[in-house]
Design a protein around this motif. Structure first.
Motif, PDB file in Angstrom:
ATOM      1  N   GLN A 111       0.866  -1.185   0.000  1.00 45.49           N
ATOM      2  CA  GLN A 111       0.000   0.000   0.000  1.00 45.49           C
ATOM      3  C   GLN A 111       0.901   1.233   0.000  1.00 45.49           C
ATOM      4  O   GLN A 111       1.699   1.426   0.914  1.00 45.49           O
ATOM      5  CB  GLN A 111      -0.909   0.040   1.220  1.00 45.49           C
ATOM      6  CG  GLN A 111      -1.788   1.296   1.260  1.00 45.49           C
ATOM      7  CD  GLN A 111      -2.459   1.482   2.595  1.00 45.49           C
ATOM      8  OE1 GLN A 111      -3.152   0.603   3.090  1.00 45.49           O
ATOM      9  NE2 GLN A 111      -2.246   2.641   3.206  1.00 45.49           N
ATOM     10  N   ASN A 129       0.937   5.098   0.324  1.00 45.53           N
ATOM     11  CA  ASN A 129       0.071   6.161   0.833  1.00 45.53           C
ATOM     12  C   ASN A 129       0.670   7.523   0.504  1.00 45.53           C
ATOM     13  O   ASN A 129       1.767   7.856   0.959  1.00 45.53           O
ATOM     14  CB  ASN A 129      -0.098   5.995   2.350  1.00 45.53           C
ATOM     15  CG  ASN A 129      -1.261   6.796   2.883  1.00 45.53           C
ATOM     16  OD1 ASN A 129      -1.381   7.973   2.588  1.00 45.53           O
ATOM     17  ND2 ASN A 129      -2.107   6.166   3.670  1.00 45.53           N
ATOM     18  N   GLY A 136      -4.842   7.939  -1.064  1.00 43.35           N
ATOM     19  CA  GLY A 136      -4.551   9.304  -0.635  1.00 43.35           C
ATOM     20  C   GLY A 136      -5.248  10.308  -1.526  1.00 43.35           C
ATOM     21  O   GLY A 136      -5.623  10.001  -2.658  1.00 43.35           O
ATOM     22  N   VAL A 151     -10.184   2.792   4.900  1.00 43.13           N
ATOM     23  CA  VAL A 151      -8.730   2.646   4.978  1.00 43.13           C
ATOM     24  C   VAL A 151      -8.353   1.361   5.704  1.00 43.13           C
ATOM     25  O   VAL A 151      -7.314   0.750   5.411  1.00 43.13           O
ATOM     26  CB  VAL A 151      -8.097   3.878   5.662  1.00 43.13           C
ATOM     27  CG1 VAL A 151      -8.543   3.997   7.110  1.00 43.13           C
ATOM     28  CG2 VAL A 151      -6.586   3.832   5.576  1.00 43.13           C
ATOM     29  N   VAL A 179       3.090  -1.242   4.264  1.00 43.50           N
ATOM     30  CA  VAL A 179       2.581   0.090   3.945  1.00 43.50           C
ATOM     31  C   VAL A 179       3.776   1.018   3.789  1.00 43.50           C
ATOM     32  O   VAL A 179       4.722   0.969   4.579  1.00 43.50           O
ATOM     33  CB  VAL A 179       1.634   0.612   5.043  1.00 43.50           C
ATOM     34  CG1 VAL A 179       1.146   2.022   4.711  1.00 43.50           C
ATOM     35  CG2 VAL A 179       0.441  -0.328   5.212  1.00 43.50           C
ATOM     36  N   GLY A 187       5.031   5.207   2.607  1.00 41.94           N
ATOM     37  CA  GLY A 187       4.576   6.558   2.318  1.00 41.94           C
ATOM     38  C   GLY A 187       5.185   7.576   3.252  1.00 41.94           C
ATOM     39  O   GLY A 187       6.139   7.295   3.989  1.00 41.94           O
ATOM     40  N   THR A 208      -1.422   7.737   9.687  1.00 43.56           N
ATOM     41  CA  THR A 208      -1.110   6.556   8.880  1.00 43.56           C
ATOM     42  C   THR A 208      -0.218   5.590   9.647  1.00 43.56           C
ATOM     43  O   THR A 208      -0.437   4.373   9.636  1.00 43.56           O
ATOM     44  CB  THR A 208      -0.420   6.973   7.572  1.00 43.56           C
ATOM     45  OG1 THR A 208      -1.278   7.871   6.862  1.00 43.56           O
ATOM     46  CG2 THR A 208      -0.148   5.765   6.692  1.00 43.56           C
ATOM     47  N   THR A 243      -1.334   1.917  10.970  1.00 49.86           N
ATOM     48  CA  THR A 243      -0.579   0.766  10.464  1.00 49.86           C
ATOM     49  C   THR A 243      -0.067  -0.092  11.613  1.00 49.86           C
ATOM     50  O   THR A 243      -0.105  -1.329  11.548  1.00 49.86           O
ATOM     51  CB  THR A 243       0.594   1.247   9.594  1.00 49.86           C
ATOM     52  OG1 THR A 243       0.084   2.085   8.545  1.00 49.86           O
ATOM     53  CG2 THR A 243       1.320   0.076   8.959  1.00 49.86           C
TER      54      THR A 243
END
Length: 381
Positions: free
Chosen positions: A209, A211, A239, A271, A281, A283, A289, A293
């Motif tokens: 993922q 983000n 996003g 989400v 994940v 980003g 976030t 996570t």
């Protein structure tokens, strides 16, 4: 009781916790109103300038870090700004109180933390407490320190220590659960296969993922390198994003070899399902976030940082919950490819999430706040 839950429009980091608490207060039978700070004070033009400035900084993260670090050396800027705010807006604050009649104010941003506290005091309404939740949960900026504040809530021991060291009065500090958004906190835990099936993704492919954050301003360096490597995987991009960014992403994905799949899902409300579908994940190191996570037990790869979240990168590394490879696209790609080639290695993270000393619950935070206001009222008598 009536609460004003005040946030600032500038990404989702301040909005999501404010909304989560507002929703829980309403579910408990209280009147709660979610309101944007600049709209509340009817200074929307300043709000637009503030948002434009922050978006500009996000597009230049390395420059932002230097500027923000310099600005965070003292509280002089907040002190000066507060004097002007009180001089210009005390009358307006009195009218807001008369119209809204709040019993307390809950906020998630340093501006309303400081300015609403000072305005209420100036307007003769010290009977309305202001409670602040530090969204920079791992290390709080100096600008958030305010000893006129009634309660300063933090969700980590590190953040609590940081606030105390910078001068926040001890009796105002309180360790509280992190207010996860309800779509994650109240949803059932899904297996990777279940989440992928629900989201129309390949159930058997390694899933990253990516983000881009609430503002959709993340970079595409990692995405491009993963496509070039050609290792079988699927990359799900979420996003907020403008059409120019979406067009750029579509062009990159179109260049992928068949074994690398890319999906642009944009800003999503579910989400939780996307986090559960992911093996990893990646980003920007946005607080929401990262905490979401961690809650879902997924390792996080930091691709970019801004000044206020540098401590979150330290936290990820201290508890071995992922990697800080900010601005190093080659390192980022090598990490993803290592685990895509051998997904079984992800099992090394299984026991690490259990050791993270963070609790969760917007409902629990709301109950703490309601208890605090009862204590506040007793002390007023």
């Amino acid at each position: 009781m009536k609460a004003l839950c005040v946030y600032i429009d500038g990404g989702k980091g301040h909005y999501v916790p404010a909304k989560a608490v507002e929703e829980k207060l309403a579910m408990m039978g209280h009147e709660a109103k979610l309101v944007e700070f600049f709209e509340l004070l009817d200074i929307k033009a300043i709000g637009r300038i503030n948002k434009r400035y922050w978006r500009t900084m996000l597009m230049m993260p390395k420059y932002e870090r230097k500027m923000s670090e310099k600005n965070d050396q003292s509280t002089n800027g907040m002190d000066s700004a507060s004097k002007w705010v009180c001089r210009l807006l005390t009358g307006r604050m009195k009218r807001i109180v008369e119209a809204e009649k709040p019993d307390f104010i809950f906020t998630t941003h340093p501006y309303p933390n400081r300015f609403l506290t000072d305005l209420l005091i100036k307007a003769g309404h010290r009977d309305i407490p202001v409670y602040y939740f530090a969204t920079d949960v791992f290390s709080v900026p100096k600008a958030t320190i305010n000893n006129g504040l009634d309660k300063f809530y933090v969700s980590t021991i590190e953040g609590l220590k940081s606030a105390a060291e910078q001068g926040q009065r001890e009796e105002s500090l309180k360790l509280v659960p992190f207010p996860l958004q309800d779509s994650l906190a109240s949803s059932p835990v899904l297996s990777k296969a279940e989440a992928r099936k629900k989201l129309d993704l390949d159930e058997n492919l390694f899933t990253l993922q990516l983000n881009l954050g609430g503002e959709g301003l993340g970079t595409t360096g990692l995405l491009e390198r993963l496509g070039q490597a050609g290792i079988p995987m699927q990359i799900v991009i979420i996003g907020g994003m403008r059409e120019t960014m979406r067009g750029k992403l579509e062009a990159i994905i179109k260049s992928f070899p068949p074994q690398v799949k890319g999906y642009i899902r944009g800003f999503v409300s579910n989400v939780n399902e996307y986090v559960y579908a992911a093996d990893m994940v990646a980003g920007r190191a946005g607080i929401n976030t990262i905490v979401e996570t961690i809650y879902a037990n997924r390792p996080f790869l930091i691709t970019e940082t801004v000044y206020t979240v540098l401590a979150s990168a330290d936290y990820i590394e201290r508890y071995k919950l992922g990697w800080n490879a900010a601005f190093d696209y080659e390192k980022q790609a090598s990490i993803v490819l290592e685990y895509a080639n051998d997904p079984e290695k992800l099992k090394e993270f299984d026991d690490k999430f259990e050791k993270v000393p963070i609790t969760y619950g917007a409902d629990k935070l709301a109950k703490i706040m309601l208890s605090d206001i009862e204590e506040f009222k007793k002390n007023l008598k």
